[in-house]
Scaffold this motif. Structure first.
Motif, PDB file in Angstrom:
ATOM      1  N   PHE A 150      34.760 -27.699 130.720  1.00  0.00           N
ATOM      2  CA  PHE A 150      35.806 -28.238 130.972  1.00  0.00           C
ATOM      3  C   PHE A 150      37.404 -27.430 130.487  1.00  0.00           C
ATOM      4  CE2 PHE A 150      32.671 -31.188 128.108  1.00  0.00           C
ATOM      5  CZ  PHE A 150      32.871 -32.312 129.517  1.00  0.00           C
ATOM      6  N   LYS A 151      37.908 -27.365 131.789  1.00  0.00           N
ATOM      7  CA  LYS A 151      39.150 -26.945 131.306  1.00  0.00           C
ATOM      8  C   LYS A 151      39.882 -27.140 130.556  1.00  0.00           C
ATOM      9  CE  LYS A 151      38.209 -25.931 135.786  1.00  0.00           C
ATOM     10  NZ  LYS A 151      38.373 -27.067 137.217  1.00  0.00           N
ATOM     11  N   ASN A 152      40.223 -28.716 130.089  1.00  0.00           N
ATOM     12  CA  ASN A 152      41.710 -29.293 129.358  1.00  0.00           C
ATOM     13  C   ASN A 152      40.922 -30.876 129.195  1.00  0.00           C
ATOM     14  OD1 ASN A 152      41.755 -30.996 131.794  1.00  0.00           O
ATOM     15  ND2 ASN A 152      43.014 -29.078 132.522  1.00  0.00           N
ATOM     16  N   GLU A 153      42.021 -30.608 128.028  1.00  0.00           N
ATOM     17  CA  GLU A 153      41.770 -31.825 127.960  1.00  0.00           C
ATOM     18  C   GLU A 153      41.714 -33.721 129.088  1.00  0.00           C
ATOM     19  OE1 GLU A 153      42.146 -34.204 124.038  1.00  0.00           O
ATOM     20  OE2 GLU A 153      42.448 -31.798 124.323  1.00  0.00           O
ATOM     21  N   GLU A 154      41.932 -33.330 130.009  1.00  0.00           N
ATOM     22  CA  GLU A 154      42.264 -34.299 130.923  1.00  0.00           C
ATOM     23  C   GLU A 154      40.500 -33.979 131.984  1.00  0.00           C
ATOM     24  OE1 GLU A 154      44.895 -31.941 130.859  1.00  0.00           O
ATOM     25  OE2 GLU A 154      45.812 -33.593 129.580  1.00  0.00           O
ATOM     26  N   ASP A 155      39.931 -33.137 131.774  1.00  0.00           N
ATOM     27  CA  ASP A 155      38.427 -32.541 132.059  1.00  0.00           C
ATOM     28  C   ASP A 155      38.082 -33.744 131.002  1.00  0.00           C
ATOM     29  OD1 ASP A 155      39.898 -31.507 134.408  1.00  0.00           O
ATOM     30  OD2 ASP A 155      38.445 -29.709 133.025  1.00  0.00           O
ATOM     31  N   ILE A 156      38.446 -33.308 129.980  1.00  0.00           N
ATOM     32  CA  ILE A 156      37.309 -34.214 128.957  1.00  0.00           C
ATOM     33  C   ILE A 156      37.398 -36.175 129.106  1.00  0.00           C
ATOM     34  CG2 ILE A 156      36.518 -34.804 126.603  1.00  0.00           C
ATOM     35  CD1 ILE A 156      37.139 -31.429 125.885  1.00  0.00           C
ATOM     36  N   ILE A 157      38.543 -36.221 129.163  1.00  0.00           N
ATOM     37  CA  ILE A 157      38.902 -37.757 129.274  1.00  0.00           C
ATOM     38  C   ILE A 157      38.208 -38.010 130.837  1.00  0.00           C
ATOM     39  CG2 ILE A 157      40.746 -39.563 129.826  1.00  0.00           C
ATOM     40  CD1 ILE A 157      42.169 -37.664 127.605  1.00  0.00           C
ATOM     41  N   ASP A 158      38.633 -37.625 131.867  1.00  0.00           N
ATOM     42  CA  ASP A 158      37.316 -37.743 132.853  1.00  0.00           C
ATOM     43  C   ASP A 158      36.463 -38.149 132.868  1.00  0.00           C
ATOM     44  OD1 ASP A 158      40.322 -37.697 133.972  1.00  0.00           O
ATOM     45  OD2 ASP A 158      39.932 -36.146 135.693  1.00  0.00           O
ATOM     46  N   TRP A 159      35.856 -37.355 132.499  1.00  0.00           N
ATOM     47  CA  TRP A 159      33.924 -37.443 132.219  1.00  0.00           C
ATOM     48  C   TRP A 159      34.056 -38.567 131.866  1.00  0.00           C
ATOM     49  CZ3 TRP A 159      30.673 -37.241 127.860  1.00  0.00           C
ATOM     50  CH2 TRP A 159      29.151 -36.770 128.071  1.00  0.00           C
ATOM     51  N   MET A 160      34.298 -38.387 130.414  1.00  0.00           N
ATOM     52  CA  MET A 160      34.305 -39.838 129.383  1.00  0.00           C
ATOM     53  C   MET A 160      34.355 -40.786 130.368  1.00  0.00           C
ATOM     54  SD  MET A 160      35.688 -38.839 125.500  1.00  0.00           S
ATOM     55  CE  MET A 160      35.043 -39.924 124.861  1.00  0.00           C
ATOM     56  N   LEU A 161      35.538 -41.525 131.038  1.00  0.00           N
ATOM     57  CA  LEU A 161      35.266 -42.652 131.441  1.00  0.00           C
ATOM     58  C   LEU A 161      34.550 -42.744 133.096  1.00  0.00           C
ATOM     59  CD1 LEU A 161      39.611 -42.526 132.169  1.00  0.00           C
ATOM     60  CD2 LEU A 161      38.171 -43.763 130.382  1.00  0.00           C
ATOM     61  N   LYS A 162      34.179 -42.125 133.314  1.00  0.00           N
ATOM     62  CA  LYS A 162      32.992 -42.157 134.281  1.00  0.00           C
ATOM     63  C   LYS A 162      31.719 -42.482 133.753  1.00  0.00           C
ATOM     64  CE  LYS A 162      34.956 -38.977 137.270  1.00  0.00           C
ATOM     65  NZ  LYS A 162      34.906 -37.469 137.624  1.00  0.00           N
ATOM     66  N   GLN A 163      31.707 -42.313 131.901  1.00  0.00           N
ATOM     67  CA  GLN A 163      30.629 -42.553 131.857  1.00  0.00           C
ATOM     68  C   GLN A 163      30.039 -43.600 131.704  1.00  0.00           C
ATOM     69  OE1 GLN A 163      27.987 -39.434 130.757  1.00  0.00           O
ATOM     70  NE2 GLN A 163      30.393 -38.552 132.266  1.00  0.00           N
ATOM     71  N   HIS A 168      34.941 -31.632 119.865  1.00  0.00           N
ATOM     72  CA  HIS A 168      35.931 -31.644 120.493  1.00  0.00           C
ATOM     73  C   HIS A 168      36.946 -32.584 119.965  1.00  0.00           C
ATOM     74  CE1 HIS A 168      40.063 -30.326 122.607  1.00  0.00           C
ATOM     75  NE2 HIS A 168      39.728 -32.153 122.502  1.00  0.00           N
ATOM     76  N   ALA A 169      36.585 -32.193 117.984  1.00  0.00           N
ATOM     77  CA  ALA A 169      37.582 -32.280 117.499  1.00  0.00           C
ATOM     78  C   ALA A 169      39.130 -33.585 117.497  1.00  0.00           C
ATOM     79  CB  ALA A 169      37.524 -32.062 115.670  1.00  0.00           C
ATOM     80  N   PRO A 170      39.816 -32.952 118.520  1.00  0.00           N
ATOM     81  CA  PRO A 170      40.586 -34.056 118.742  1.00  0.00           C
ATOM     82  C   PRO A 170      40.782 -34.719 118.995  1.00  0.00           C
ATOM     83  CG  PRO A 170      41.600 -31.624 118.557  1.00  0.00           C
ATOM     84  CD  PRO A 170      39.951 -31.570 118.396  1.00  0.00           C
ATOM     85  N   LEU A 171      40.223 -34.801 120.193  1.00  0.00           N
ATOM     86  CA  LEU A 171      39.479 -36.095 121.051  1.00  0.00           C
ATOM     87  C   LEU A 171      39.685 -37.823 120.043  1.00  0.00           C
ATOM     88  CD1 LEU A 171      40.145 -36.856 123.720  1.00  0.00           C
ATOM     89  CD2 LEU A 171      37.814 -36.324 124.585  1.00  0.00           C
ATOM     90  N   ILE A 172      38.634 -36.972 119.297  1.00  0.00           N
ATOM     91  CA  ILE A 172      37.559 -37.925 118.067  1.00  0.00           C
ATOM     92  C   ILE A 172      38.589 -38.699 116.776  1.00  0.00           C
ATOM     93  CG2 ILE A 172      35.804 -38.074 116.973  1.00  0.00           C
ATOM     94  CD1 ILE A 172      34.477 -36.504 118.834  1.00  0.00           C
ATOM     95  N   PHE A 173      38.840 -37.135 116.550  1.00  0.00           N
ATOM     96  CA  PHE A 173      39.457 -37.269 115.263  1.00  0.00           C
ATOM     97  C   PHE A 173      41.272 -37.680 115.118  1.00  0.00           C
ATOM     98  CE2 PHE A 173      35.753 -36.191 113.671  1.00  0.00           C
ATOM     99  CZ  PHE A 173      35.329 -36.710 112.580  1.00  0.00           C
TER     100      PHE A 173
END
Length: 106
Positions: free
Chosen positions: A15-28, A44-49
């Protein structure tokens, strides 16, 4: 929880950045690993907390530990998101207590 910095290297990729994580999460979907659990696993706490989640946890702690109401006690005046958060936190809190109790007895 220690926050990892980007890039975050995982078993499923980088994951290169926050957008990569969000894109991956939306595809699950439900047939795969729960995305939020995976984000916890890779820390990756900032996305959770988020700031709202931290506020809800603080309010929940004040309620449980000191019986301090955050928004009052009239149900119709409570923010809907707080009612939902309380229900989720109560369920998860009870699950954690059960796991802790079960681990002590084994």
């Amino acid at each position: 929880m220690q926050v990892q910095s980007f890039p975050i290297k995982t078993q499923i990729g980088i994951f290169k950045n926050e957008e990569d994580i969000i894109d991956w999460m939306l595809k699950q979907d439900d047939s795969q690993i729960l995305a939020i659990d995976y984000m916890t696993f890779i820390k990756h706490a900032p996305l959770i907390f988020t700031s709202q989640i931290n506020e809800f946890l603080m309010r929940f702690n004040l309620l449980k530990s000191h019986n301090i109401l955050s928004y009052g006690n009239v149900l119709d005046e409570l923010p809907a998101v707080w009612v939902d958060a309380l229900q989720i936190m109560e369920v998860e809190f009870n699950k954690a207590l059960r796991v802790k109790r079960d681990n002590k007895t084994t």
